[in-house]
Write a protein that holds these residues in place. Structure first.
Motif, mmCIF file in Angstrom:
data_model
loop_
_atom_site.group_PDB
_atom_site.id
_atom_site.type_symbol
_atom_site.label_atom_id
_atom_site.label_comp_id
_atom_site.label_asym_id
_atom_site.label_seq_id
_atom_site.Cartn_x
_atom_site.Cartn_y
_atom_site.Cartn_z
ATOM 1 N N ILE A 150 37.774 88.494 50.223
ATOM 2 C CA ILE A 150 36.335 88.230 50.375
ATOM 3 C C ILE A 150 35.676 89.538 50.803
ATOM 4 C CG2 ILE A 150 34.596 86.876 51.605
ATOM 5 C CD1 ILE A 150 36.691 84.673 51.875
ATOM 6 N N LEU A 151 34.633 89.898 50.094
ATOM 7 C CA LEU A 151 33.941 91.154 50.378
ATOM 8 C C LEU A 151 32.543 90.821 50.898
ATOM 9 C CD1 LEU A 151 34.286 94.223 50.158
ATOM 10 C CD2 LEU A 151 33.423 94.089 47.815
ATOM 11 N N VAL A 152 32.222 91.368 52.057
ATOM 12 C CA VAL A 152 30.971 91.008 52.730
ATOM 13 C C VAL A 152 30.235 92.261 53.199
ATOM 14 C CG1 VAL A 152 29.977 89.676 54.641
ATOM 15 C CG2 VAL A 152 32.166 88.959 53.659
ATOM 16 N N SER A 153 28.970 92.355 52.879
ATOM 17 C CA SER A 153 28.147 93.406 53.476
ATOM 18 C C SER A 153 27.074 92.732 54.315
ATOM 19 C CB SER A 153 27.521 94.288 52.391
ATOM 20 O OG SER A 153 28.525 94.955 51.671
ATOM 21 N N ASP A 154 27.390 92.495 55.579
ATOM 22 C CA ASP A 154 26.444 91.829 56.482
ATOM 23 C C ASP A 154 26.659 92.346 57.903
ATOM 24 O OD1 ASP A 154 24.421 90.076 57.227
ATOM 25 O OD2 ASP A 154 25.771 88.371 57.484
ATOM 26 N N THR A 155 27.161 93.569 57.967
ATOM 27 C CA THR A 155 27.421 94.206 59.269
ATOM 28 C C THR A 155 26.855 95.628 59.196
ATOM 29 O OG1 THR A 155 29.597 94.864 58.449
ATOM 30 C CG2 THR A 155 29.514 92.859 59.753
ATOM 31 N N GLY A 156 27.269 96.474 60.125
ATOM 32 C CA GLY A 156 26.716 97.822 60.128
ATOM 33 C C GLY A 156 27.788 98.889 60.086
ATOM 34 N N MET A 157 27.323 100.130 60.145
ATOM 35 C CA MET A 157 28.254 101.244 60.305
ATOM 36 C C MET A 157 27.757 102.109 61.456
ATOM 37 S SD MET A 157 27.510 103.393 56.870
ATOM 38 C CE MET A 157 25.969 104.208 56.604
ATOM 39 N N LEU A 158 28.617 103.020 61.926
ATOM 40 C CA LEU A 158 28.300 103.740 63.162
ATOM 41 C C LEU A 158 27.054 104.606 63.037
ATOM 42 C CD1 LEU A 158 31.881 104.631 64.420
ATOM 43 C CD2 LEU A 158 30.257 103.062 65.493
ATOM 44 N N ALA A 159 26.945 105.345 61.943
ATOM 45 C CA ALA A 159 25.756 106.157 61.698
ATOM 46 C C ALA A 159 25.745 106.520 60.221
ATOM 47 C CB ALA A 159 25.777 107.428 62.554
ATOM 48 N N LYS A 160 24.624 107.057 59.757
ATOM 49 C CA LYS A 160 24.507 107.381 58.332
ATOM 50 C C LYS A 160 25.606 108.304 57.851
ATOM 51 C CE LYS A 160 20.443 108.335 56.149
ATOM 52 N NZ LYS A 160 19.058 108.854 56.130
ATOM 53 N N ASP A 161 26.015 109.218 58.745
ATOM 54 C CA ASP A 161 27.061 110.161 58.349
ATOM 55 C C ASP A 161 28.386 109.841 59.050
ATOM 56 O OD1 ASP A 161 26.095 110.754 60.810
ATOM 57 O OD2 ASP A 161 26.072 112.936 60.537
ATOM 58 N N VAL A 162 28.482 108.655 59.639
ATOM 59 C CA VAL A 162 29.742 108.232 60.259
ATOM 60 C C VAL A 162 30.136 106.866 59.689
ATOM 61 C CG1 VAL A 162 31.024 107.907 62.406
ATOM 62 C CG2 VAL A 162 28.990 109.382 62.396
ATOM 63 N N PRO A 163 30.797 106.885 58.516
ATOM 64 C CA PRO A 163 31.159 105.604 57.913
ATOM 65 C C PRO A 163 32.173 104.857 58.765
ATOM 66 C CG PRO A 163 32.217 107.413 56.731
ATOM 67 C CD PRO A 163 31.270 108.034 57.728
ATOM 68 N N SER A 164 32.048 103.530 58.790
ATOM 69 C CA SER A 164 32.994 102.713 59.544
ATOM 70 C C SER A 164 33.122 101.362 58.852
ATOM 71 C CB SER A 164 32.525 102.551 60.989
ATOM 72 O OG SER A 164 31.259 101.923 61.017
ATOM 73 N N ILE A 165 34.213 100.697 59.130
ATOM 74 C CA ILE A 165 34.447 99.363 58.575
ATOM 75 C C ILE A 165 34.656 98.407 59.739
ATOM 76 C CG2 ILE A 165 35.994 97.958 57.155
ATOM 77 C CD1 ILE A 165 36.609 100.509 55.530
ATOM 78 N N THR A 166 33.973 97.282 59.701
ATOM 79 C CA THR A 166 34.054 96.323 60.803
ATOM 80 C C THR A 166 35.356 95.536 60.720
ATOM 81 O OG1 THR A 166 31.651 96.181 60.841
ATOM 82 C CG2 THR A 166 32.861 94.402 61.927
ATOM 83 N N THR A 167 36.121 95.559 61.805
ATOM 84 C CA THR A 167 37.424 94.878 61.802
ATOM 85 C C THR A 167 37.435 93.677 62.751
ATOM 86 O OG1 THR A 167 38.167 96.422 63.481
ATOM 87 C CG2 THR A 167 38.715 96.949 61.201
ATOM 88 N N GLY A 168 36.330 93.437 63.421
ATOM 89 C CA GLY A 168 36.291 92.281 64.310
ATOM 90 C C GLY A 168 34.879 91.789 64.492
#
Ligand code: BES
Ligand code: MN
Ligand code: MN
Length: 460
Positions: free
Chosen positions: A179-197
């Protein structure tokens, strides 16, 4: 080829999102019922134009679910995209600089390329719509490398209560690999992150009832318990001086995180100063012996969301109110169970009420916490996709927010979700002047395309 398609259709991708943002699909307010349906129909129309195998606006006991699919080859992996087209109410409306449903593009300090201002711009119409546009581009250029299914609901902001029976009823239809979801955020525009919890949620409303009518606070004040005073004291006692929650058993199931993992998490860039400055506070505050990031992600909380009672009009009215109310949320962490926590709250709250009042606790919708492991093909594909689009390896981070359906997907469908979000904390979701960066919108589309590419390659 696909890049040329995107380039050639970039402006339309934005214009169509703007059209969607004009529809006030507020799920919480029955007055917007038709608008919610209109947003679902708008999405259906989008899928029809793209040429999917199947698209339906499917009824539930509440707002409908939009379901679409394109099966290109039974032997390929299937990506199930989840998102929501409903939005939070816009109020307080007077604090919006432009109409919440009259989208405008404006530059901001963080978004010099411009950001779209509208309710739902980031949460979740803008982020959900990236998936439609990435999918459209893959279909149009014949480069779709996985089967794709979409489940887009209209009740996320009110707890997804009707989606749970829906996914149970349609298990076969929803069969997928990830399941692929884009309903969270990332740390900053130039700091990509993936939500794990994600945190879970227990939400209660409490009522404290004193005398059978509002009383003259001179005649009775001092001799009759004031429900607002009592409620305030009761609420204050729910946390000790270390901001530890005092409900017996509250922490029993909390999954403690190892020192190593905490050290790993602490490597994510974070500025306490910038954090405080962005929301105009002098200092942050929270549970003793945890960092600001930890307090907001891996620790449970108890917060009053609203409190009312007595006289709140102009001037002074001397009254000893008969009733006081509050809405209280508890954010939960893995392995806390919302039903159990609600019960613990209820028992405790009733037990601490003085005999001078009666209290009533009414539970509202809750949600379970969720975790995504990082040692899976599904996560690796997301990591590679972000690394390619941002030029930096993304950092896994836990989020403090909740998406109750994620744990249900795992329980009912046996599928983990990849939380590939592109919002920023400064995007003001749920607040006045919510917005979503145009850079983030296009970056998101690019990253989603790469997810399909990497996932299909890994799964070969
Ligand atoms: N998309 C948010 C949740 C979110 C936002 C998670 C940012 C992580 C980062 C979602 O729409 C939301 O607002 N959820 C609610 C819970 C729901 C039961 C109303 C929440 O977290 O308050
Ligand atoms: Mn959302
Ligand atoms: Mn939301």
């Amino acid at each position: 080829m696909i890049n040329e398609y995107i380039q050639a259709n970039k402006d339309r991708f934005l214009d169509e999102l703007i059209e969607l943002l004009k529809i006030p699909s507020v799920s919480a307010d029955p007055a917007y019922k038709d608008d919610v349906k209109n947003a679902a129909d708008f999405l259906k129309e989008q899928f029809v134009k793209m040429g999917v195998d199947r698209v339906e606006v499917m009824p539930t006991a509440g707002h409908p679910v939009v379901y679409a699919e394109k099966i290109i080859d039974e032997n390929l992996p299937t990506v199930l995209v989840y998102g929501h087209y409903d939005v939070q109410p816009a109020d307080p409306i007077e604090l919006w600089e432009s109409g919440p449903f009259e989208p405008v593009v404006k530059k901001t300090e963080i978004h010099p390329e411009g950001a779209i201002f509208a309710r739902g711009a980031c949460d979740d119409k803008g982020q959900m719509f990236m998936h439609l546009k990435a999918f459209e581009a893959m279909l149009a250029t014949d480069t779709l490398a996985c089967n794709a299914k979409f489940i887009i609901e209209g009740e996320e902001e009110v707890g997804s209560e009707n989606l749970e029976p829906f996914i149970r009823d349609y298990k076969d239809m929803l069969k997928a690999d990830v399941i692929l979801v884009s309903d969270t955020g990332m740390l900053a525009k130039d700091v990509p992150s993936i939500t794990t919890g994600l945190r879970g949620l227990s939400y209660v409303e409490v009522e404290v009832v004193g005398p059978n009518r509002d009383l003259h606070s001179g005649l009775y004040g001092g001799a009759v318990a004031n429900p607002i005073n009592v409620l305030s004291n009761m609420i204050a006692s729910l946390q000790d001086e270390n901001k530890h929650i005092t409900i017996p058993g509250f922490y029993d199931d909390v999954l403690e995180i190892s020192a190593e993992e905490r050290a790993e998490m602490a490597k994510a860039p974070f500025s306490e100063e910038a954090y405080c400055k962005a929301i105009d506070i002098r200092q942050s505050e929270g549970e003793a012996s945890f960092s600001t990031m930890e307090r907001a992600t891996i620790r449970p909380t108890l917060d009053v969301n609203g409190i009312w009672g007595g006289y709140i009009g102009e001037g002074a009215k001397t009254v000893l109110p008969s009733v006081a109310h509050a809405k209280i949320s508890m954010r939960l962490v893995p392995n806390q169970d919302p039903a159990k926590i609600t019960k613990l709250f209820q028992d405790h709250f009733e037990s601490i009420a003085p005999d001078s009042v009666r209290v009533k606790v009414t539970p509202h919708h809750g949600g379970e916490p969720a975790l995504t492991p990082i040692d899976s093909d599904e996560y690796r594909a997301a990591s590679l996709a972000m690394e390619e689009s941002f030029g930096k390896k993304p950092i896994p981070v836990r989020s403090g927010g909740s998406i109750p359906i994620i744990a249900m997907f795992e329980r009912e469908l046996g599928l983990k979700s990849i939380l590939l979000g592109f919002g920023l904390d400064s995007d003001a979701i749920h607040s006045p002047n919510e917005h979503y960066g145009i850079y983030n919108y296009y970056k998101g589309i690019e990253t989603i395309l790469l997810y399909y590419k990497h996932y299909s390659q890994i799964k070969k």
